[in-house]
Design a protein around this motif. Sequence first.
Motif, PDB file in Angstrom:
ATOM      1  N   ILE A   1       4.554  -4.774   1.130  1.00 48.42           N
ATOM      2  CA  ILE A   1       4.678  -3.322   1.181  1.00 48.42           C
ATOM      3  C   ILE A   1       3.345  -2.752   0.729  1.00 48.42           C
ATOM      4  O   ILE A   1       2.741  -3.252  -0.219  1.00 48.42           O
ATOM      5  CB  ILE A   1       5.824  -2.839   0.265  1.00 48.42           C
ATOM      6  CG1 ILE A   1       7.158  -3.363   0.810  1.00 48.42           C
ATOM      7  CG2 ILE A   1       5.843  -1.317   0.165  1.00 48.42           C
ATOM      8  CD1 ILE A   1       8.353  -3.082  -0.075  1.00 48.42           C
ATOM      9  N   LYS A   2       2.848  -1.730   1.427  1.00 45.45           N
ATOM     10  CA  LYS A   2       1.576  -1.124   1.024  1.00 45.45           C
ATOM     11  C   LYS A   2       1.743   0.389   0.897  1.00 45.45           C
ATOM     12  O   LYS A   2       2.590   0.987   1.571  1.00 45.45           O
ATOM     13  CB  LYS A   2       0.462  -1.484   2.009  1.00 45.45           C
ATOM     14  CG  LYS A   2       0.611  -0.924   3.394  1.00 45.45           C
ATOM     15  CD  LYS A   2      -0.568  -1.304   4.260  1.00 45.45           C
ATOM     16  CE  LYS A   2      -0.640  -0.403   5.475  1.00 45.45           C
ATOM     17  NZ  LYS A   2      -1.820  -0.603   6.253  1.00 45.45           N
ATOM     18  N   PRO A   3       0.968   1.002   0.022  1.00 47.81           N
ATOM     19  CA  PRO A   3       1.070   2.455  -0.144  1.00 47.81           C
ATOM     20  C   PRO A   3       0.610   3.184   1.115  1.00 47.81           C
ATOM     21  O   PRO A   3      -0.307   2.739   1.807  1.00 47.81           O
ATOM     22  CB  PRO A   3       0.137   2.760  -1.316  1.00 47.81           C
ATOM     23  CG  PRO A   3      -0.560   1.502  -1.670  1.00 47.81           C
ATOM     24  CD  PRO A   3      -0.012   0.396  -0.853  1.00 47.81           C
ATOM     25  N   CYS A   4       1.274   4.309   1.404  1.00 51.76           N
ATOM     26  CA  CYS A   4       0.901   5.109   2.572  1.00 51.76           C
ATOM     27  C   CYS A   4       1.542   6.476   2.440  1.00 51.76           C
ATOM     28  O   CYS A   4       2.308   6.724   1.517  1.00 51.76           O
ATOM     29  CB  CYS A   4       1.336   4.423   3.860  1.00 51.76           C
ATOM     30  SG  CYS A   4       3.123   4.319   4.056  1.00 51.76           S
ATOM     31  N   ASN A   5       1.257   7.354   3.400  1.00 48.48           N
ATOM     32  CA  ASN A   5       1.830   8.703   3.363  1.00 48.48           C
ATOM     33  C   ASN A   5       3.042   8.830   4.292  1.00 48.48           C
ATOM     34  O   ASN A   5       3.416   9.910   4.680  1.00 48.48           O
ATOM     35  CB  ASN A   5       0.767   9.753   3.714  1.00 48.48           C
ATOM     36  CG  ASN A   5       0.171   9.512   5.091  1.00 48.48           C
ATOM     37  OD1 ASN A   5       0.520   8.544   5.757  1.00 48.48           O
ATOM     38  ND2 ASN A   5      -0.722  10.381   5.514  1.00 48.48           N
ATOM     39  N   MET A   6       3.659   7.702   4.645  1.00 48.68           N
ATOM     40  CA  MET A   6       4.870   7.668   5.472  1.00 48.68           C
ATOM     41  C   MET A   6       6.050   7.326   4.560  1.00 48.68           C
ATOM     42  O   MET A   6       5.881   7.134   3.360  1.00 48.68           O
ATOM     43  CB  MET A   6       4.731   6.600   6.565  1.00 48.68           C
ATOM     44  CG  MET A   6       3.572   6.823   7.524  1.00 48.68           C
ATOM     45  SD  MET A   6       3.864   8.162   8.675  1.00 48.68           S
ATOM     46  CE  MET A   6       5.128   7.479   9.696  1.00 48.68           C
ATOM     47  N   GLY A   7       7.250   7.198   5.134  1.00 42.79           N
ATOM     48  CA  GLY A   7       8.417   6.794   4.363  1.00 42.79           C
ATOM     49  C   GLY A   7       8.240   5.424   3.743  1.00 42.79           C
ATOM     50  O   GLY A   7       8.581   5.175   2.598  1.00 42.79           O
ATOM     51  N   LEU A   8       7.648   4.494   4.531  1.00 45.70           N
ATOM     52  CA  LEU A   8       7.439   3.113   4.096  1.00 45.70           C
ATOM     53  C   LEU A   8       6.401   2.489   5.008  1.00 45.70           C
ATOM     54  O   LEU A   8       6.370   2.762   6.205  1.00 45.70           O
ATOM     55  CB  LEU A   8       8.771   2.342   4.189  1.00 45.70           C
ATOM     56  CG  LEU A   8       8.777   0.858   3.849  1.00 45.70           C
ATOM     57  CD1 LEU A   8       8.468   0.641   2.364  1.00 45.70           C
ATOM     58  CD2 LEU A   8      10.133   0.246   4.199  1.00 45.70           C
ATOM     59  N   CYS A   9       5.537   1.640   4.439  1.00 41.32           N
ATOM     60  CA  CYS A   9       4.549   0.906   5.231  1.00 41.32           C
ATOM     61  C   CYS A   9       4.527  -0.544   4.766  1.00 41.32           C
ATOM     62  O   CYS A   9       4.621  -0.829   3.570  1.00 41.32           O
ATOM     63  CB  CYS A   9       3.150   1.501   5.077  1.00 41.32           C
ATOM     64  SG  CYS A   9       2.989   3.165   5.745  1.00 41.32           S
ATOM     65  N   LYS A  10       4.399  -1.454   5.726  1.00 41.18           N
ATOM     66  CA  LYS A  10       4.289  -2.882   5.422  1.00 41.18           C
ATOM     67  C   LYS A  10       3.170  -3.451   6.276  1.00 41.18           C
ATOM     68  O   LYS A  10       2.811  -2.896   7.317  1.00 41.18           O
ATOM     69  CB  LYS A  10       5.595  -3.616   5.750  1.00 41.18           C
ATOM     70  CG  LYS A  10       6.789  -3.165   4.931  1.00 41.18           C
ATOM     71  CD  LYS A  10       8.022  -3.970   5.303  1.00 41.18           C
ATOM     72  CE  LYS A  10       9.244  -3.510   4.533  1.00 41.18           C
ATOM     73  NZ  LYS A  10      10.434  -4.319   4.866  1.00 41.18           N
TER      74      LYS A  10
ATOM     75  N   SER B   1       9.291   5.995   9.363  1.00 41.13           N
ATOM     76  CA  SER B   1       9.363   7.432   9.094  1.00 41.13           C
ATOM     77  C   SER B   1      10.300   7.748   7.932  1.00 41.13           C
ATOM     78  O   SER B   1      10.320   8.868   7.438  1.00 41.13           O
ATOM     79  CB  SER B   1       9.840   8.182  10.348  1.00 41.13           C
ATOM     80  OG  SER B   1      11.161   7.802  10.671  1.00 41.13           O
ATOM     81  N   ASN B   2      11.078   6.760   7.482  1.00 44.02           N
ATOM     82  CA  ASN B   2      12.066   6.958   6.421  1.00 44.02           C
ATOM     83  C   ASN B   2      12.029   5.746   5.503  1.00 44.02           C
ATOM     84  O   ASN B   2      11.787   4.630   5.972  1.00 44.02           O
ATOM     85  CB  ASN B   2      13.460   7.122   7.049  1.00 44.02           C
ATOM     86  CG  ASN B   2      14.522   7.584   6.086  1.00 44.02           C
ATOM     87  OD1 ASN B   2      14.726   6.994   5.022  1.00 44.02           O
ATOM     88  ND2 ASN B   2      15.218   8.644   6.462  1.00 44.02           N
ATOM     89  N   ILE B   3      12.296   5.919   4.233  1.00 47.58           N
ATOM     90  CA  ILE B   3      12.328   4.809   3.284  1.00 47.58           C
ATOM     91  C   ILE B   3      13.429   3.809   3.640  1.00 47.58           C
ATOM     92  O   ILE B   3      13.321   2.620   3.384  1.00 47.58           O
ATOM     93  CB  ILE B   3      12.478   5.317   1.817  1.00 47.58           C
ATOM     94  CG1 ILE B   3      12.265   4.200   0.807  1.00 47.58           C
ATOM     95  CG2 ILE B   3      13.823   5.968   1.608  1.00 47.58           C
ATOM     96  CD1 ILE B   3      10.840   3.833   0.589  1.00 47.58           C
TER      97      ILE B   3
END
Length: 196
Positions: free
Chosen positions: A146-155, A170-172
Motif C-alpha cells: 500500500i502506498k500513500p496517495c490522494n485517492m481512496g487507496l493506492c497499491k 476511488s474508494n478505501i
Amino acid sequence: MDLLSRRIVALLLLSLLTACSQQIVRQTCVPLTGEAQYSLSPTSTVLTDAHQEINLTQMVNFTRGQDSHELLTQLELNPQRMTLVGLAPLGQALFTLVYDGQTLQSQQSLLLGEQFKAEYLMAIMQIIYWPTEQVNRHLSGGELMIKPCNMGLCKQLLDANGELMRLTYSNIDPWLAQVNVDIDAADIHIKITPIE
C-alpha cells in the motif's frame, strides 16, 4: 412440429452452442514477470462472517497500446469457489472461469482465440480485491504494498527490477471502488467500474 422434430432441432442447437466454446483446465499460478509469480488463493480467506457471499457486476475496459476492449464481468465468491463470467457488451458469453481452491476450469468462446489467458484476469482480480497480506502469501518474487496517495487507496506491485503494477482505487473499500490497473512494461491499462 412433432416431439421428435423438436428434440432433433434442440440437439442441433445445443451442438452448435458447444462448438463455439472450448473447455480448458488452466494453470493456477501465473507468471507476472520473469521473477514474480502469483498463485490463486482460496476464496475462504477473503470472505467474512458478514459477507459469506459476494456478487459483483463490473464494466471492464482493457487497453493495450492502441487496442481497446470492453466487457461486462460477473464476479461471484462463496466459501467453495470463485466464479468469473465475461460477457461482450451485447451480452454474448465470452468466458466462464471457476476456481475451487485447487483447480481452475475455463470455458471460453473460440472468438477469443488461444492467446487469451483467462487465468491472468482472475489473478488480477484477486490482486485487486484480496487483502494485501493475503496476496503476498501467494506471491513469489514480488511484493504488493500500500502506498500513500490522494485517492481512496493506492497499491503497487514490485519485483527486484522495480514497479510491475500500479493499482488506484476511488474508494478505501475495494469492492465499492472504481479501480485502475496500470502495467507499464506491457503497455496495459485496465479500468474496472462496479455496476449497481
